[in-house]
Design a protein around this motif. Structure first.
Motif, PDB file in Angstrom:
ATOM      1  N   ALA A  71       0.857  -1.183   0.000  1.00 38.13           N
ATOM      2  CA  ALA A  71       0.000   0.000   0.000  1.00 38.13           C
ATOM      3  C   ALA A  71       0.892   1.231   0.000  1.00 38.13           C
ATOM      4  O   ALA A  71       1.982   1.219   0.580  1.00 38.13           O
ATOM      5  CB  ALA A  71      -0.928   0.004   1.205  1.00 38.13           C
ATOM      6  N   SER A  85       0.784   5.863  -1.015  1.00 39.73           N
ATOM      7  CA  SER A  85      -0.063   7.015  -1.298  1.00 39.73           C
ATOM      8  C   SER A  85       0.509   7.833  -2.443  1.00 39.73           C
ATOM      9  O   SER A  85       1.724   7.873  -2.659  1.00 39.73           O
ATOM     10  CB  SER A  85      -0.251   7.887  -0.057  1.00 39.73           C
ATOM     11  N   GLU A 133      -4.013  10.056  -1.802  1.00 37.49           N
ATOM     12  CA  GLU A 133      -4.905   8.909  -1.987  1.00 37.49           C
ATOM     13  C   GLU A 133      -4.113   7.649  -1.723  1.00 37.49           C
ATOM     14  O   GLU A 133      -3.023   7.449  -2.282  1.00 37.49           O
ATOM     15  CB  GLU A 133      -5.471   8.881  -3.402  1.00 37.49           C
ATOM     16  N   LEU A 174      -3.458   3.831  -2.210  1.00 42.15           N
ATOM     17  CA  LEU A 174      -3.709   2.751  -3.166  1.00 42.15           C
ATOM     18  C   LEU A 174      -3.107   1.456  -2.630  1.00 42.15           C
ATOM     19  O   LEU A 174      -2.148   1.478  -1.857  1.00 42.15           O
ATOM     20  CB  LEU A 174      -3.085   3.080  -4.528  1.00 42.15           C
ATOM     21  N   TYR A 175      -3.669   0.336  -3.065  1.00 41.21           N
ATOM     22  CA  TYR A 175      -3.107  -0.952  -2.670  1.00 41.21           C
ATOM     23  C   TYR A 175      -3.000  -1.860  -3.884  1.00 41.21           C
ATOM     24  O   TYR A 175      -3.705  -1.702  -4.891  1.00 41.21           O
ATOM     25  CB  TYR A 175      -3.963  -1.620  -1.585  1.00 41.21           C
ATOM     26  N   THR A 176      -2.104  -2.820  -3.800  1.00 41.84           N
ATOM     27  CA  THR A 176      -1.901  -3.807  -4.858  1.00 41.84           C
ATOM     28  C   THR A 176      -1.440  -5.108  -4.223  1.00 41.84           C
ATOM     29  O   THR A 176      -1.029  -5.131  -3.055  1.00 41.84           O
ATOM     30  CB  THR A 176      -0.885  -3.301  -5.889  1.00 41.84           C
ATOM     31  N   PRO A 208      -3.258  -1.140  -9.129  1.00 42.37           N
ATOM     32  CA  PRO A 208      -3.488  -0.436  -7.863  1.00 42.37           C
ATOM     33  C   PRO A 208      -4.914   0.108  -7.768  1.00 42.37           C
ATOM     34  O   PRO A 208      -5.430   0.696  -8.716  1.00 42.37           O
ATOM     35  CB  PRO A 208      -2.456   0.701  -7.899  1.00 42.37           C
ATOM     36  N   GLU A 209      -5.541  -0.121  -6.613  1.00 36.68           N
ATOM     37  CA  GLU A 209      -6.914   0.312  -6.379  1.00 36.68           C
ATOM     38  C   GLU A 209      -6.969   1.172  -5.113  1.00 36.68           C
ATOM     39  O   GLU A 209      -6.181   0.980  -4.184  1.00 36.68           O
ATOM     40  CB  GLU A 209      -7.823  -0.902  -6.190  1.00 36.68           C
ATOM     41  N   PRO A 210      -7.912   2.105  -5.033  1.00 36.38           N
ATOM     42  CA  PRO A 210      -8.070   2.902  -3.812  1.00 36.38           C
ATOM     43  C   PRO A 210      -8.499   2.018  -2.643  1.00 36.38           C
ATOM     44  O   PRO A 210      -9.352   1.143  -2.796  1.00 36.38           O
ATOM     45  CB  PRO A 210      -9.168   3.904  -4.169  1.00 36.38           C
TER      46      PRO A 210
END
Length: 402
Positions: free
Chosen positions: A109, A111, A121, A123-125, A137-139
């Motif tokens: 994760a 930002s 924001e 984001l994680y992957t 990567p998604e919020p």
């Protein structure tokens, strides 16, 4: 494979072989804007349960990952987490957070900045094939208000805990013409190794909006979060919360009474470790009325009360960036000091769970800019992870002597 640099550079970097059992060096350049490790500004290490060392680093607008099976002597070819440059959060306390679970799934994760006002924001992957590919990567939350300083932690049951600083409640207060200081601490859980995260929930309003947080586990489903809080009167001292279970944040307890009243951003977050005996170890920086500099305190009652703070380092040498780690071999604290010419990483150790400490010793140094010194454990082994602009990346094993 990325190879170690010349032994002479290592010798210059280290303060003596007696201070470390091994050191590995990956050269850096003074000006470097590509994605290789030598160009990194922030490097995050993590040992997998099988002993593999993983690195995630920021360079060239991307986050890259590589692994090492020999404690950092060599690394695999880097893999980019995403395929285009992003406006990564480059703040002093910002860095990618990473965990690797027993199935070798890698959760990351980080930002990014949404705008020029430093609104972020998170984001994680995730990778499910040992770092060969990562998901888009998604919020971590659908909210559009600023989120920064995310921290991931791996529970003993395999769940991933995420916590971060979030400004959604500040935005709501502003829309209702209400006053609101700072930001808020929010959290979420992932039950699938970082593939998806649960609905986010509030831990605490009115926290400092510009400092990293620290997470450690007091037990399964019981994360403890150490953060810089905003107490009445605008005092930005530290507080801690320990979850009673995965969905229930406990009471907020004050850690320090430093009296740092400021409306500015300290950009210096704390570090937290919990020993096998259950002792909480907190380290932090302050510039308060009651005390200034770096401090350590311990708690033997689950974070409800803390000992009188113990000063660390020399304030006249700008002591900063403390980090603490506990392991089966003891408790270790590192930090940085600057004497006007060079930055030195200092180290102290305790073999009795923080009741007494060794004298400070030098473990590494550089004459140029550097990342925060971090500690990473592999069972009873403890390593210093440090990125420097002039000398590159080093992973140094710390001997177990007090």
């Amino acid at each position: 494979m990325i190879r170690t640099a010349a032994a002479a550079a290592i010798a210059l970097f280290l303060q003596g072989a007696a201070n470390a059992q091994m050191s590995h060096h990956h050269a850096s350049e003074a000006a470097c804007d590509t994605t290789e490790l030598r160009c990194a500004t922030k490097v995050t290490p993590a040992f997998a349960p099988d002993g593999t060392l993983w690195l995630a680093w920021m360079a060239g607008g991307r986050i890259s990952v590589a692994r090492s099976g020999d404690h950092g002597k060599t690394f695999s070819a880097p893999v980019a987490v995403f395929d285009q440059a992003l406006k990564l959060d480059w703040g002093p306390d910002a860095r990618p957070s990473m965990i690797v679970d027993r199935q070798n799934r890698i959760a990351i994760a980080f930002s990014i900045f949404r705008d020029k006002n430093f609104n972020g924001e998170v984001l994680y992957t995730r990778s499910v094939d040992e770092g060969r590919r990562f998901s888009k990567p998604e919020p971590i939350t659908p909210g559009t208000e600023s989120q920064r300083f995310v921290q991931l932690a791996l529970d003993s049951d395999g769940s991933v805990f995420a916590a971060w600083i979030d400004k959604r409640n500040r935005a709501r207060a502003s829309a209702g013409n209400q006053s609101y200081n700072g930001a808020a601490l929010f959290f979420s859980w992932s039950k699938d190794g970082g593939g998806t995260y649960s609905e986010t929930r509030l831990v605490k309003d009115n926290t400092c909006e510009c400092c990293r947080i620290a997470v450690a586990f007091a037990g399964s489903r019981q994360p403890a979060v150490l953060f810089r809080n905003i107490f009445p009167g605008g005092v930005r001292d530290h507080a801690i919360v320990t979850f009673g279970d995965s969905a229930a944040p406990g009471e907020i307890h004050r850690v320090s009474h430093d009296g740092w009243k400021t409306d500015a951003c300290p950009h210096q977050g704390p570090s937290l470790a919990i020993s096998p005996e259950g002792t909480y170890h907190a380290v932090w920086f302050t510039s308060g009325e009651a005390r200034k500099g770096l401090f350590h305190a311990r708690s033997t009652d689950g974070g409800q009360t803390f000992s009188e703070p113990m000063a660390i380092g020399r304030p006249d040498r700008n002591a900063s960036r403390p980090y603490v780690l506990t392991s089966g071999s003891g408790t270790t604290i590192v930090w940085k000091e600057f004497d006007g010419e060079k930055t030195t990483v200092k180290l102290i150790r305790s073999g009795d769970d923080g009741k007494s400490w060794s004298q400070p010793r030098d473990i590494a140094a550089t004459t140029d800019a550097s990342d925060h010194p971090l500690l990473v454990g592999n069972g009873s082994e403890v390593f210093l992870s440090w990125m420097t602009k002039a000398d590159g990346y080093h992973i140094t094993q710390i001997d177990s002597a007090p």
